[in-house]
Design a protein around this motif. Structure first.
Motif, short mmCIF file in Angstrom:
data_model
loop_
_atom_site.label_atom_id
_atom_site.label_comp_id
_atom_site.label_asym_id
_atom_site.label_seq_id
_atom_site.Cartn_x
_atom_site.Cartn_y
_atom_site.Cartn_z
N ARG A 1 2.74 10.17 -9.88
CA ARG A 1 2.00 10.36 -11.13
C ARG A 1 1.12 11.61 -11.09
O ARG A 1 0.90 12.24 -12.11
CB ARG A 1 1.13 9.15 -11.41
CG ARG A 1 1.91 7.96 -11.86
CD ARG A 1 1.01 6.81 -12.20
NE ARG A 1 1.81 5.64 -12.54
CZ ARG A 1 1.37 4.42 -12.53
NH1 ARG A 1 0.12 4.18 -12.21
NH2 ARG A 1 2.15 3.41 -12.85
N SER A 2 0.59 11.96 -9.94
CA SER A 2 -0.35 13.07 -9.86
C SER A 2 0.32 14.42 -9.62
O SER A 2 -0.35 15.45 -9.70
CB SER A 2 -1.38 12.81 -8.77
OG SER A 2 -0.75 12.77 -7.51
N CYS A 3 1.60 14.45 -9.33
CA CYS A 3 2.27 15.73 -9.08
C CYS A 3 2.54 16.46 -10.40
O CYS A 3 2.53 15.88 -11.48
CB CYS A 3 3.55 15.55 -8.28
SG CYS A 3 4.86 14.78 -9.21
N SER B 1 0.83 -1.22 0.00
CA SER B 1 0.00 0.00 0.00
C SER B 1 0.86 1.26 0.00
O SER B 1 0.50 2.26 -0.64
CB SER B 1 -0.95 0.00 1.18
OG SER B 1 -0.23 0.01 2.40
N THR C 1 3.58 5.75 -5.73
CA THR C 1 3.40 5.76 -7.18
C THR C 1 2.30 6.74 -7.58
O THR C 1 2.45 7.50 -8.54
CB THR C 1 3.06 4.35 -7.69
OG1 THR C 1 4.09 3.46 -7.26
CG2 THR C 1 2.97 4.30 -9.18
N TYR C 2 1.19 6.73 -6.85
CA TYR C 2 0.10 7.65 -7.15
C TYR C 2 0.54 9.10 -6.99
O TYR C 2 0.24 9.96 -7.84
CB TYR C 2 -1.10 7.36 -6.24
CG TYR C 2 -2.18 8.40 -6.36
CD1 TYR C 2 -3.03 8.41 -7.46
CD2 TYR C 2 -2.34 9.37 -5.38
CE1 TYR C 2 -4.02 9.37 -7.58
CE2 TYR C 2 -3.32 10.33 -5.49
CZ TYR C 2 -4.15 10.34 -6.60
OH TYR C 2 -5.11 11.30 -6.71
N GLU C 3 1.25 9.40 -5.92
CA GLU C 3 1.71 10.78 -5.68
C GLU C 3 2.67 11.23 -6.77
O GLU C 3 2.64 12.39 -7.20
CB GLU C 3 2.37 10.89 -4.30
CG GLU C 3 1.43 10.79 -3.14
CD GLU C 3 0.45 11.95 -3.06
OE1 GLU C 3 0.81 13.07 -3.46
OE2 GLU C 3 -0.68 11.72 -2.62
N LYS D 1 3.83 1.52 -1.41
CA LYS D 1 4.35 1.65 -2.77
C LYS D 1 3.29 2.22 -3.70
O LYS D 1 3.59 3.05 -4.56
CB LYS D 1 4.82 0.30 -3.28
CG LYS D 1 6.09 -0.19 -2.61
CD LYS D 1 6.49 -1.55 -3.13
CE LYS D 1 7.67 -2.09 -2.37
NZ LYS D 1 8.04 -3.44 -2.82
N LYS D 2 2.02 1.78 -3.55
CA LYS D 2 0.95 2.30 -4.38
C LYS D 2 0.72 3.79 -4.11
O LYS D 2 0.50 4.57 -5.04
CB LYS D 2 -0.34 1.52 -4.13
CG LYS D 2 -0.33 0.13 -4.73
CD LYS D 2 -1.60 -0.62 -4.41
CE LYS D 2 -2.68 -0.15 -5.36
NZ LYS D 2 -3.90 -0.97 -5.25
N LEU D 3 0.80 4.19 -2.85
CA LEU D 3 0.62 5.59 -2.50
C LEU D 3 1.72 6.45 -3.10
O LEU D 3 1.47 7.53 -3.66
CB LEU D 3 0.58 5.75 -0.99
CG LEU D 3 0.41 7.17 -0.46
CD1 LEU D 3 -0.95 7.72 -0.86
CD2 LEU D 3 0.59 7.20 1.04
#
Length: 69
Positions: A44-46, A34, A40-42, A36-38
């Motif tokens: 991609r969204s920055c 979880s 990765t999401y951050e 690592k997913k967080l």
């Protein structure tokens, strides 16, 4: 007194050894799925880095932003 120093040195060496192993593994075993997913999401969204920063950074460290780092 010598026994105390001997045990302290053994503990220090063991801690240093574990720290070196941790650095060599890149800290991978601390992050769970979880986390690592967080991350990765951050990432991609920055917002994208400015072009002048990426060109300067790429001059100092060639292809470091584009290779598998």
């Amino acid at each position: 007194m010598m026994k105390c120093i001997k045990w302290m040195l053994i503990l220090f060496f063991t801690a240093f050894l574990f720290f070196a192993i941790y650095l060599e593994s890149g800290g991978n075993f601390i992050l769970n799925h979880s986390d690592k997913k967080l991350i990765t999401y951050e990432m991609r969204s920055c917002k994208k880095l400015p072009e002048n920063f990426t060109s300067f950074y790429n001059t100092v460290y060639p292809n470091s932003l584009f290779s598998d780092s």
